[in-house]
Design an enzyme around this catalytic site. Structure first.
Site, PDB file in Angstrom:
ATOM      1  CG  ASP A 166      -1.840   1.098   1.363  1.00 57.45           C
ATOM      2  OD1 ASP A 166      -2.876   1.032   0.689  1.00 57.45           O
ATOM      3  OD2 ASP A 166      -1.571   2.079   2.105  1.00 57.45           O
ATOM      4  CD  GLU A 215      -2.684   0.811  -5.106  1.00 55.39           C
ATOM      5  OE1 GLU A 215      -2.385  -0.302  -5.596  1.00 55.39           O
ATOM      6  OE2 GLU A 215      -3.812   1.300  -5.172  1.00 55.39           O
TER       7      GLU A 215
HETATM    8  C1  LAG Z   1      -3.905   3.363  -0.409  1.00 61.65           C
HETATM    9  N1  LAG Z   1      -3.089   3.068  -1.378  1.00 61.65           N
HETATM   10  O1  LAG Z   1      -1.914   3.585  -1.568  1.00 61.65           O
HETATM   11  C2  LAG Z   1      -5.191   2.645  -0.287  1.00 61.65           C
HETATM   12  O2  LAG Z   1      -5.458   1.922  -1.470  1.00 61.65           O
HETATM   13  C3  LAG Z   1      -6.275   3.598   0.089  1.00 61.65           C
HETATM   14  O3  LAG Z   1      -7.507   2.918   0.143  1.00 61.65           O
HETATM   15  C4  LAG Z   1      -5.940   4.236   1.430  1.00 61.65           C
HETATM   16  O4  LAG Z   1      -6.891   5.282   1.769  1.00 61.65           O
HETATM   17  C5  LAG Z   1      -4.576   4.910   1.389  1.00 61.65           C
HETATM   18  N2  LAG Z   1      -3.613   4.341   0.482  1.00 61.65           N
HETATM   19  C6  LAG Z   1      -3.967   4.865   2.779  1.00 61.65           C
HETATM   20  O5  LAG Z   1      -3.665   3.551   3.136  1.00 61.65           O
HETATM   21  C7  LAG Z   1      -8.036   4.874   2.492  1.00 61.65           C
HETATM   22  C8  LAG Z   1      -9.200   5.824   2.216  1.00 61.65           C
HETATM   23  C9  LAG Z   1      -9.036   7.161   2.933  1.00 61.65           C
HETATM   24  C10 LAG Z   1      -8.820   6.927   4.400  1.00 61.65           C
HETATM   25  C11 LAG Z   1      -7.556   6.083   4.545  1.00 61.65           C
HETATM   26  C12 LAG Z   1      -7.226   5.762   5.987  1.00 61.65           C
HETATM   27  O6  LAG Z   1      -9.277   6.042   0.798  1.00 61.65           O
HETATM   28  O7  LAG Z   1     -10.250   7.911   2.762  1.00 61.65           O
HETATM   29  O8  LAG Z   1      -8.667   8.157   5.064  1.00 61.65           O
HETATM   30  O9  LAG Z   1      -7.761   4.795   3.876  1.00 61.65           O
HETATM   31  O10 LAG Z   1      -8.297   5.101   6.609  1.00 61.65           O
HETATM   32  C13 LAG Z   1      -9.551   8.438   6.148  1.00 61.65           C
HETATM   33  C14 LAG Z   1     -10.386   9.687   5.907  1.00 61.65           C
HETATM   34  C15 LAG Z   1      -9.451  10.907   5.856  1.00 61.65           C
HETATM   35  C16 LAG Z   1      -8.644  11.006   7.132  1.00 61.65           C
HETATM   36  C17 LAG Z   1      -7.869   9.703   7.333  1.00 61.65           C
HETATM   37  C18 LAG Z   1      -7.077   9.701   8.626  1.00 61.65           C
HETATM   38  O11 LAG Z   1     -11.105   9.547   4.688  1.00 61.65           O
HETATM   39  O12 LAG Z   1     -10.246  12.072   5.692  1.00 61.65           O
HETATM   40  O13 LAG Z   1      -7.712  12.079   7.054  1.00 61.65           O
HETATM   41  O14 LAG Z   1      -8.802   8.607   7.366  1.00 61.65           O
HETATM   42  O15 LAG Z   1      -7.943   9.791   9.743  1.00 61.65           O
END
Ligand code: LAG
Ligand code: CA
Length: 474
Positions: A188, A225
């Site tokens: 990741d 990734e």
């Molecule tokens: C990835 N690939 O490089 C993953 O495929 C992707 O799904 C991951 O984001 C990202 N990198 C970090 O591992 C996902 C969500 C984000 C989420 C994050 C952490 O797409 O939306 O962020 O996982 O759970 C969420 C909130 C953010 C917030 C963050 C930290 O959406 O607004 O800032 O959590 O609290």
């Protein structure tokens, strides 16, 4: 670390997004092995933070390396890997080496009961302290290498992979998974780590476990990734020597073509001529768990006809290391996987035809998709020949003398006598049906002594593709 260690003639990976380990073990035995799937990408295995409403993405916020999540515990995981390897299906784990969780008010309790204080960068169950992380900063300029690699991706506490203690923990985590029998890793956020640090980590993980059927000195398959649509300061070329790299341009372009925003005839030169990575370095997919949630050109299960056509092209054309997405249904981006009132993930259920019913989409169980996995296995080792197109959105080609496929993405019928390159005989189209008890459940096609056959795909047919292969001959 480019070898996926597939068994037999198999060559397609499926991402069983958010599935439980016990369900994956059953799926390996009951469905994936019989249908010829080569491996499974599983959701993150190590302990994560618990986020209100249980969005899928909480699993991208680790708080320890204990193997305990909503998918199951270490025993469940070990048993799954054993059962899948026993039927020749490999397991690849989504690993988070870039970061731990983001800010959380006060003390967080993880899915394994470990406590952490993310805002203080305190993760005692590893343990990590603030000294193991890069100083906090936001990524505001995606072309600034320092920011991309040393600031916090969406606020996630950014580990310092140059730090010896951090490296040691990450290597121990990967070694633990290898010891349990996994064949490799999806790394990741690879772009957010220096390639030199990743190289050190990959070089120092142990060989695959020979007790699980891997040969001596086999190295873990690595696919990283790296989102690189071109013109990126941190590019995929820094990583492709270390292992395979996710080819996001493939996903974008295939969506564009089958949405009708590019003409199918251009797909004749599909592959490196489109600026994609060399085939053996490219992890390819129509959609992944992130970009299926974005709007834009990428196709997902919500446009089934185009999605199945794009997937058929993906699996028929000899390019890339293929991964099929298997989703749960969602209306909004943050939606949790199917879960009960106590927030336990619910096991998929299947109808009489084998399709999933209770919130799981299971694209990998769609006949048009799993039969193309069979097609790809049947034509393995052959090249592409006899490309045909109508100058527009009807195309066809052969895979050696083993397979033939045709697509119609025009709004008028395809009716042509085409060279199929197959030996004479009657073949079942594996898209509209398949060979069942010695007959074709869907269309059958008669190939003459010169390899020609009449091919027809009506503009209004349920599926805009027809596929024949050696194993589907009557
Ligand atoms: C990835 N690939 O490089 C993953 O495929 C992707 O799904 C991951 O984001 C990202 N990198 C970090 O591992 C996902 C969500 C984000 C989420 C994050 C952490 O797409 O939306 O962020 O996982 O759970 C969420 C909130 C953010 C917030 C963050 C930290 O959406 O607004 O800032 O959590 O609290
Ligand atoms: Ca980083």
């Amino acid at each position: 670390q480019h070898n996926p260690h597939w068994w037999g003639n198999r060559n397609t990976i499926v991402h069983l997004f958010e599935w439980k380990w016990s369900d994956i073990a059953n799926e390996c035995e009951n469905f994936l092995a019989p249908q010829g799937y080569a491996g499974v990408q599983v959701s993150p295995v190590n302990e994560n933070i618990i986020s209100a409403g249980r969005p899928w993405w909480e699993r991208y916020q680790p708080i320890s390396y204990k193997l305990i999540t909503r998918s199951g515990n270490e025993l469940d995981f070990a048993s799954m890997v054993r059962r899948c390897n026993d039927v020749g299906v490999r397991i690849y784990v989504d690993v988070l080496l870039n970061h731990m969780s983001g800010d959380f008010e006060g003390t967080a309790v993880g899915t394994g009961g470990s406590v952490a204080e993310p805002s203080k960068k305190s993760f005692p169950a590893v343990p990590y302290t603030a000294a193991d992380f890069h100083p906090s900063c936001d990524i505001t300029d995606w072309n600034d290498r320092f920011q991309v690699q040393q600031c916090e991706l969406v606020g996630l506490k950014d580990l310092d992979q140059g730090n010896n203690w951090v490296r040691t923990q990450l290597i121990a985590f990967l070694d633990h998974l290898i010891q349990l029998g996994v064949a490799g890793f999806r790394v990741d956020a690879a772009k957010h780590m220096a390639a030199s640090d990743l190289k050190f980590i990959y070089d120092n993980v142990r060989d695959l476990n020979t007790d699980h059927g891997f040969p001596n000195n086999a190295r873990a398959f690595i696919f990283q990734e790296v989102i690189d649509h071109g013109h990126e300061t941190v590019s995929r070329e820094e990583y492709n020597q270390l292992g395979a790299v996710t080819e996001f341009r493939f996903s974008e372009e295939i969506g564009k073509a089958f949405r009708g925003h590019n003409t199918l005839k251009w797909l004749q030169s599909w592959g490196t001529a489109w600026g994609f990575l060399p085939s053996e370095q490219a992890l390819t997919f129509v959609d992944n768990h992130d970009n299926q949630r974005d709007s834009g050109e990428v196709l997902n299960y919500k446009s089934p006809k185009q999605y199945k056509m794009a997937t058929a092209f993906h699996l028929a054309y000899p390019y890339g290391i293929s991964r099929v997405m298997s989703s749960f249904g969602f209306d909004d981006r943050d939606q949790a996987p199917p879960q009960d009132a106590s927030e336990n993930i619910i096991s998929p259920q299947f109808d009489v035809e084998g399709a999933c019913t209770n919130g799981w989409i299971c694209e990998h169980r769609w006949r048009q998709i799993y039969n193309m996995v069979g097609f790809k296995n049947a034509v393995r080792g052959t090249g592409l020949s006899n490309w045909w197109d109508n100058g527009d959105n009807q195309v066809a080609f052969c895979r050696g003398s083993k397979g033939f496929i045709a697509f119609n993405n025009n709004n008028y019928d395809l009716n042509e006598t085409l060279q199929t390159c197959l030996p004479a005989g009657t073949y079942c189209d594996v898209i509209s049906g398949a060979k069942l008890n010695g007959a074709c459940a869907g269309k059958s096609v008669t190939v003459d002594g010169n390899g020609y056959a009449h091919i027809s795909i009506g503009a209004n047919e349920f599926d805009g593709v027809l596929a024949l292969h050696a194993d589907a001959k009557l």
